[in-house]
Design a protein around this motif. Structure first.
Motif, PDB file in Angstrom:
ATOM      1  N   PRO A 113       0.832  -1.211   0.000  1.00 50.17           N
ATOM      2  CA  PRO A 113       0.000   0.000   0.000  1.00 50.17           C
ATOM      3  C   PRO A 113       0.858   1.249   0.000  1.00 50.17           C
ATOM      4  CG  PRO A 113      -0.059  -1.110   2.138  1.00 50.17           C
ATOM      5  CD  PRO A 113       0.645  -2.022   1.202  1.00 50.17           C
ATOM      6  N   GLU A 114       0.346   2.298  -0.628  1.00 47.25           N
ATOM      7  CA  GLU A 114       1.098   3.541  -0.733  1.00 47.25           C
ATOM      8  C   GLU A 114       1.041   4.361   0.555  1.00 47.25           C
ATOM      9  OE1 GLU A 114      -0.238   5.679  -4.131  1.00 47.25           O
ATOM     10  OE2 GLU A 114       0.482   4.199  -5.566  1.00 47.25           O
ATOM     11  N   THR A 115       0.009   4.161   1.341  1.00 47.27           N
ATOM     12  CA  THR A 115      -0.119   4.916   2.595  1.00 47.27           C
ATOM     13  C   THR A 115      -0.537   3.976   3.724  1.00 47.27           C
ATOM     14  OG1 THR A 115      -2.451   5.469   2.200  1.00 47.27           O
ATOM     15  CG2 THR A 115      -0.785   7.023   1.374  1.00 47.27           C
ATOM     16  N   MET A 116      -0.214   4.399   4.937  1.00 43.81           N
ATOM     17  CA  MET A 116      -0.618   3.669   6.134  1.00 43.81           C
ATOM     18  C   MET A 116      -0.905   4.703   7.221  1.00 43.81           C
ATOM     19  SD  MET A 116       1.370   0.657   8.251  1.00 43.81           S
ATOM     20  CE  MET A 116       2.919   1.576   8.295  1.00 43.81           C
ATOM     21  N   THR A 117      -2.029   4.542   7.902  1.00 42.03           N
ATOM     22  CA  THR A 117      -2.409   5.480   8.956  1.00 42.03           C
ATOM     23  C   THR A 117      -2.177   4.819  10.317  1.00 42.03           C
ATOM     24  OG1 THR A 117      -4.091   6.501   7.549  1.00 42.03           O
ATOM     25  CG2 THR A 117      -4.256   6.887   9.919  1.00 42.03           C
ATOM     26  N   ARG A 118      -1.399   5.505  11.171  1.00 42.36           N
ATOM     27  CA  ARG A 118      -1.120   5.012  12.513  1.00 42.36           C
ATOM     28  C   ARG A 118      -1.591   6.056  13.523  1.00 42.36           C
ATOM     29  NH1 ARG A 118       4.331   5.438  12.973  1.00 42.36           N
ATOM     30  NH2 ARG A 118       4.342   4.124  14.821  1.00 42.36           N
ATOM     31  N   ARG A 119      -2.239   5.585  14.578  1.00 40.18           N
ATOM     32  CA  ARG A 119      -2.692   6.491  15.644  1.00 40.18           C
ATOM     33  C   ARG A 119      -2.206   5.949  16.979  1.00 40.18           C
ATOM     34  NH1 ARG A 119      -6.231  10.371  17.232  1.00 40.18           N
ATOM     35  NH2 ARG A 119      -7.179  10.100  19.288  1.00 40.18           N
ATOM     36  N   LEU A 120      -1.534   6.814  17.747  1.00 33.31           N
ATOM     37  CA  LEU A 120      -1.045   6.437  19.065  1.00 33.31           C
ATOM     38  C   LEU A 120      -1.782   7.247  20.129  1.00 33.31           C
ATOM     39  CD1 LEU A 120       1.417   5.838  17.022  1.00 33.31           C
ATOM     40  CD2 LEU A 120       2.804   5.752  19.103  1.00 33.31           C
ATOM     41  N   GLU A 121      -2.228   6.563  21.156  1.00 34.67           N
ATOM     42  CA  GLU A 121      -2.961   7.203  22.257  1.00 34.67           C
ATOM     43  C   GLU A 121      -2.272   6.854  23.569  1.00 34.67           C
ATOM     44  OE1 GLU A 121      -7.416   7.118  24.328  1.00 34.67           O
ATOM     45  OE2 GLU A 121      -7.034   6.063  22.444  1.00 34.67           O
ATOM     46  N   ALA A 122      -1.884   7.867  24.326  1.00 32.61           N
ATOM     47  CA  ALA A 122      -1.129   7.652  25.565  1.00 32.61           C
ATOM     48  C   ALA A 122      -1.968   6.938  26.609  1.00 32.61           C
ATOM     49  CB  ALA A 122      -0.642   8.990  26.108  1.00 32.61           C
ATOM     50  N   ARG A 123      -1.325   6.055  27.363  1.00 29.81           N
ATOM     51  CA  ARG A 123      -1.956   5.437  28.537  1.00 29.81           C
ATOM     52  C   ARG A 123      -1.504   6.244  29.757  1.00 29.81           C
ATOM     53  NH1 ARG A 123      -3.057  -0.595  27.455  1.00 29.81           N
ATOM     54  NH2 ARG A 123      -1.951  -1.054  25.523  1.00 29.81           N
ATOM     55  N   THR A 124      -2.323   7.158  30.168  1.00 27.28           N
ATOM     56  CA  THR A 124      -1.949   8.019  31.286  1.00 27.28           C
ATOM     57  C   THR A 124      -2.357   7.394  32.607  1.00 27.28           C
ATOM     58  OG1 THR A 124      -4.048   9.213  31.056  1.00 27.28           O
ATOM     59  CG2 THR A 124      -2.132  10.102  29.896  1.00 27.28           C
ATOM     60  N   ALA A 125      -1.622   7.738  33.651  1.00 23.12           N
ATOM     61  CA  ALA A 125      -1.909   7.253  34.995  1.00 23.12           C
ATOM     62  C   ALA A 125      -2.704   8.299  35.756  1.00 23.12           C
ATOM     63  CB  ALA A 125      -0.618   6.925  35.736  1.00 23.12           C
ATOM     64  N   GLY A 126      -3.643   7.864  36.547  1.00 24.36           N
ATOM     65  CA  GLY A 126      -4.429   8.794  37.342  1.00 24.36           C
ATOM     66  C   GLY A 126      -5.460   9.535  36.516  1.00 24.36           C
ATOM     67  N   GLY A 127      -6.244  10.366  37.168  1.00 24.74           N
ATOM     68  CA  GLY A 127      -7.268  11.148  36.499  1.00 24.74           C
ATOM     69  C   GLY A 127      -6.746  12.503  36.071  1.00 24.74           C
ATOM     70  N   GLU A 128      -7.494  13.166  35.218  1.00 24.68           N
ATOM     71  CA  GLU A 128      -7.096  14.477  34.733  1.00 24.68           C
ATOM     72  C   GLU A 128      -7.095  15.482  35.892  1.00 24.68           C
ATOM     73  OE1 GLU A 128      -8.418  17.735  31.313  1.00 24.68           O
ATOM     74  OE2 GLU A 128      -9.442  15.808  31.495  1.00 24.68           O
ATOM     75  N   GLY A 129      -6.000  16.203  36.017  1.00 22.68           N
ATOM     76  CA  GLY A 129      -5.896  17.204  37.072  1.00 22.68           C
ATOM     77  C   GLY A 129      -5.342  16.690  38.377  1.00 22.68           C
ATOM     78  N   ASP A 130      -5.038  15.372  38.454  1.00 20.85           N
ATOM     79  CA  ASP A 130      -4.455  14.847  39.688  1.00 20.85           C
ATOM     80  C   ASP A 130      -3.052  15.411  39.879  1.00 20.85           C
ATOM     81  OD1 ASP A 130      -6.697  13.401  40.096  1.00 20.85           O
ATOM     82  OD2 ASP A 130      -5.856  11.469  39.501  1.00 20.85           O
ATOM     83  N   PRO A 131      -2.763  15.995  41.044  1.00 21.47           N
ATOM     84  CA  PRO A 131      -1.432  16.582  41.279  1.00 21.47           C
ATOM     85  C   PRO A 131      -0.326  15.527  41.160  1.00 21.47           C
ATOM     86  CG  PRO A 131      -2.984  17.283  42.971  1.00 21.47           C
ATOM     87  CD  PRO A 131      -3.663  16.195  42.194  1.00 21.47           C
ATOM     88  N   GLY A 132       0.718  15.871  40.425  1.00 24.44           N
ATOM     89  CA  GLY A 132       1.861  14.976  40.283  1.00 24.44           C
ATOM     90  C   GLY A 132       1.684  13.844  39.302  1.00 24.44           C
ATOM     91  N   GLU A 133       0.513  13.738  38.646  1.00 19.92           N
ATOM     92  CA  GLU A 133       0.262  12.615  37.742  1.00 19.92           C
ATOM     93  C   GLU A 133       0.291  13.012  36.272  1.00 19.92           C
ATOM     94  OE1 GLU A 133      -0.069   9.525  38.808  1.00 19.92           O
ATOM     95  OE2 GLU A 133       0.122  10.159  40.893  1.00 19.92           O
TER      96      GLU A 133
END
Length: 215
Positions: free
Chosen positions: A34-54
């Motif tokens: 194939p002439e093109t390939m689409t790749r998508r990366l999504e981070a596996r973050t620890a803790g919830g959004e806005g958690d201090p230090g995370e």
């Protein structure tokens, strides 16, 4: 494709289904890369959004999805008088691809027998172990999540002789597999190789920055 004798030989991509009982059935070498390939990366973050230090903590490698379109065509085989292509078209190639989404029929029969014998708990059947091969730098364990097949031409017996296949797959990381699974070490080795490549890029960029400051 060029026929110039000095041109480099093109490495073809492939999907390889690992099945010790039938090692040849799951090998699908792309007829045309194939002439093109689409790749998508999504981070596996620890803790919830806005958690201090995370904010910068990661719970594991990113989730990566790959989508790619491949073409399967029997024109070359038909021109060469290939008997299988003349009688079956591209049915064998499509079947080899499709069985990567099926559990083995032998396991279906065995589990049916167990249920008839009154077995209360039956483990879900395991699908084939699939590798996506895209050159020496990318040999990745993947799970095919689905694909669409657009059959575009047929022979007089209505066998498909040309098709476009849109593949979607999730890259399996060492976090998705047990330590004893062969894909675990393969995934970790791929990350190590990626880190080495990233270091090479960092060195090149550092040289460019130094050269720019000296101007």
């Amino acid at each position: 494709m060029t026929t110039f004798p000095g041109s480099p030989r093109l490495i073809k991509g492939a999907l390889v289904g690992i099945d010790p009982l039938n090692p040849l059935a799951g090998i699908i070498v792309f007829q045309y890369n194939p002439e093109t390939m689409t790749r998508r990366l999504e981070a596996r973050t620890a803790g919830g959004e806005g958690d201090p230090g995370e904010a910068t903590r990661l719970s594991g490698p990113p989730r990566e999805t790959i989508t790619v379109s491949i073409e399967i065509d029997a024109a070359d085989q038909l021109e060469q008088g290939d008997t299988a292509a003349a009688t079956l078209g591209i049915h064998p190639a499509l079947a080899a691809l499709e069985v990567m989404l099926y559990p083995k029929s032998a396991m279906v029969v065995a589990n049916t027998a167990l249920s008839l014998l009154g077995t209360i708990e039956i483990l879900p059947m395991e699908g084939p172990f699939v590798l996506f091969v895209w050159g020496p730098q990318r040999v990745l364990p993947v799970r095919l999540t689905g694909f669409s097949i657009t059959e575009e031409a047929y022979d007089p017996l209505l066998n498909p002789i040309r098709a476009q296949v849109e593949l979607s797959m999730n890259v399996l990381s060492y976090q998705d597999l047990s330590v004893l699974h062969p894909g675990h070490s393969l995934s970790l080795a791929h990350q190590v190789a990626k880190e080495v490549l990233a270091t090479t890029n960092t060195g090149n960029n550092a040289q460019n920055i130094i050269a720019g400051l000296q101007l």
